[in-house]
Design an enzyme around this catalytic site. Sequence first.
Site, PDB file in Angstrom:
ATOM      1  N   LYS A 113       0.822  -1.219   0.000  1.00 31.10           N
ATOM      2  CA  LYS A 113       0.000   0.000   0.000  1.00 31.10           C
ATOM      3  C   LYS A 113       0.849   1.259   0.000  1.00 31.10           C
ATOM      4  CE  LYS A 113      -4.532  -1.219   1.764  1.00 31.10           C
ATOM      5  NZ  LYS A 113      -5.601  -0.758   2.669  1.00 31.10           N
ATOM      6  N   LYS A 196      -5.007 -10.696  -6.849  1.00 30.72           N
ATOM      7  CA  LYS A 196      -6.189 -10.781  -5.998  1.00 30.72           C
ATOM      8  C   LYS A 196      -7.293  -9.874  -6.536  1.00 30.72           C
ATOM      9  CE  LYS A 196      -6.112  -8.490  -2.126  1.00 30.72           C
ATOM     10  NZ  LYS A 196      -5.917  -7.920  -0.802  1.00 30.72           N
ATOM     11  N   LYS A 199     -10.909  -4.043  -4.519  1.00 26.68           N
ATOM     12  CA  LYS A 199     -11.703  -2.847  -4.838  1.00 26.68           C
ATOM     13  C   LYS A 199     -10.827  -1.742  -5.393  1.00 26.68           C
ATOM     14  CE  LYS A 199     -12.271  -2.748   0.125  1.00 26.68           C
ATOM     15  NZ  LYS A 199     -13.283  -3.109   1.109  1.00 26.68           N
TER      16      LYS A 199
HETATM   17  P1  TYM Z   1     -10.500  -5.762   3.907  1.00 31.65           P
HETATM   18  O1  TYM Z   1     -11.467  -4.693   4.200  1.00 31.65           O
HETATM   19  O2  TYM Z   1      -9.453  -5.529   2.884  1.00 31.65           O
HETATM   20  O3  TYM Z   1     -11.267  -7.075   3.474  1.00 31.65           O
HETATM   21  C1  TYM Z   1     -12.315  -7.605   4.269  1.00 31.65           C
HETATM   22  C2  TYM Z   1     -12.287  -9.123   4.240  1.00 31.65           C
HETATM   23  O4  TYM Z   1     -12.404  -9.594   2.895  1.00 31.65           O
HETATM   24  C3  TYM Z   1     -11.342 -10.494   2.621  1.00 31.65           C
HETATM   25  N1  TYM Z   1     -10.977 -10.368   1.206  1.00 31.65           N
HETATM   26  C4  TYM Z   1     -10.884 -11.399   0.363  1.00 31.65           C
HETATM   27  N2  TYM Z   1     -11.088 -12.716   0.546  1.00 31.65           N
HETATM   28  C5  TYM Z   1     -10.918 -13.519  -0.533  1.00 31.65           C
HETATM   29  N3  TYM Z   1     -10.548 -13.052  -1.756  1.00 31.65           N
HETATM   30  C6  TYM Z   1     -10.329 -11.745  -1.976  1.00 31.65           C
HETATM   31  N4  TYM Z   1      -9.995 -11.296  -3.180  1.00 31.65           N
HETATM   32  C7  TYM Z   1     -10.491 -10.850  -0.881  1.00 31.65           C
HETATM   33  N5  TYM Z   1     -10.368  -9.500  -0.736  1.00 31.65           N
HETATM   34  C8  TYM Z   1     -10.663  -9.231   0.549  1.00 31.65           C
HETATM   35  C9  TYM Z   1     -10.217 -10.058   3.533  1.00 31.65           C
HETATM   36  O5  TYM Z   1      -9.281 -11.108   3.737  1.00 31.65           O
HETATM   37  C10 TYM Z   1     -10.960  -9.691   4.786  1.00 31.65           C
HETATM   38  O6  TYM Z   1     -11.239 -10.844   5.559  1.00 31.65           O
HETATM   39  N6  TYM Z   1      -7.332  -5.556   7.772  1.00 31.65           N
HETATM   40  C11 TYM Z   1      -8.634  -6.039   7.348  1.00 31.65           C
HETATM   41  C12 TYM Z   1      -9.780  -5.470   8.154  1.00 31.65           C
HETATM   42  C13 TYM Z   1      -9.652  -5.672   9.629  1.00 31.65           C
HETATM   43  C14 TYM Z   1      -9.829  -6.887  10.339  1.00 31.65           C
HETATM   44  C15 TYM Z   1      -9.651  -6.564  11.707  1.00 31.65           C
HETATM   45  C16 TYM Z   1     -10.110  -8.192   9.959  1.00 31.65           C
HETATM   46  C17 TYM Z   1      -9.382  -4.716  10.544  1.00 31.65           C
HETATM   47  N7  TYM Z   1      -9.386  -5.232  11.802  1.00 31.65           N
HETATM   48  C18 TYM Z   1      -9.740  -7.536  12.695  1.00 31.65           C
HETATM   49  C19 TYM Z   1     -10.209  -9.168  10.957  1.00 31.65           C
HETATM   50  C20 TYM Z   1     -10.025  -8.839  12.312  1.00 31.65           C
HETATM   51  C21 TYM Z   1      -8.838  -5.626   5.899  1.00 31.65           C
HETATM   52  O7  TYM Z   1      -8.217  -4.710   5.401  1.00 31.65           O
HETATM   53  O8  TYM Z   1      -9.823  -6.294   5.256  1.00 31.65           O
END
Ligand code: TYM
Length: 333
Positions: A113, A196, A199
Amino acid sequence: QPRVFSGIQPSGGLTLGNYLGALKRFVDMQDEGNFETIYCMVDLHAITVWQDPETLKRNTRELCAGFIASGVDPEKSILFNQSQVPEHAQLAWIFNTVARMGWLNRMTQFKDKAGKNRENASVGLFAYPSLMAADILIYHATHVPVGDDQKQHLELTRDIAAKFNHDYGVDFFPITEPVIEGAATRVMSLRDGSKKMSKSDPSDMSRINMTDDADTIAAKLRKARTDPDALPSEVKGLEDRPEARNLINIYAAFADMTPEQVLADVGGKQFSEFKPMLAELAVAKLSPISAEMSRLMQDQDEIDKILRRGAERAREITAPILAKTYDIVGMVR
Ligand code: TYM
């Protein structure tokens, strides 16, 4: 009782990756009934990269609608946005003093990022994993369902918990289990099977958005990149065929099947025949969700009320755990 926590950033619309890799799994764990489930819109994480304030509000509410439309029940689960539960940020500060620079320097998401211009990345982006560890540990959560891309952050969460326990000579924070399960832990771009689905990809054709209409979903899947061969009848045959594997995984996740079971049915078919089957399944599963999302979005006050109520319930758990943490650390109260 085992406790589940997970979060999603309101930093744009929901993608199929978020749905299959996370949201759908959240609903499964809620409905299994073995867990107390806590789900969060992590708005404090979202602003580690600048967000337009009005857009952030809209995205947070739309994400809440997405959770509910996907089947998260705000009565059964605790559903709220992170900034309304201040203990997340308060514990994150303590964890900033526990985590080591070297640990955070190794985080691949930060490197991706921040890009080449690291000097210009926000301090919040660097410290992001401490806040994530706090999200989880402020509930003493035992299980965290996420997609594959969050694995490294969850390992760091375990390291932080262990170092805190060690440094203060306590057995206070649990060592959390990542739950990275199902056929779609890593949904790939529809244009490039080595990337991957995200968004932030500049090409909208690379992803399916939860708000896409039926025609758009069908068109994106029809145009998804594939190789010219027929589908194999066993998973072994998907090696070195990342695009084929991705579409099979997506089908399997929607159908609650394993990739093996899907291939037993569709092995031998050409993509020209399989893609319309996948499109039909995807539209059947996604259109009720997007219709419900738009319906929920009509009543913003109701959404805000749900989030406020969720935050109140969350604070019943977080306030005592923060107080105990402060006692352990030696804060006079
Ligand atoms: P974020 O917002 O990027 O994504 C949310 C969830 O979606 C999953 N994900 C995917 N799974 C499969 N294939 C994909 N292409 C894909 N893109 C996204 C992510 O693995 C995630 O589970 N850091 C985290 C948010 C967060 C969090 C937490 C998660 C903050 N605090 C505590 C768990 C526990 C994030 O950026 O997810």
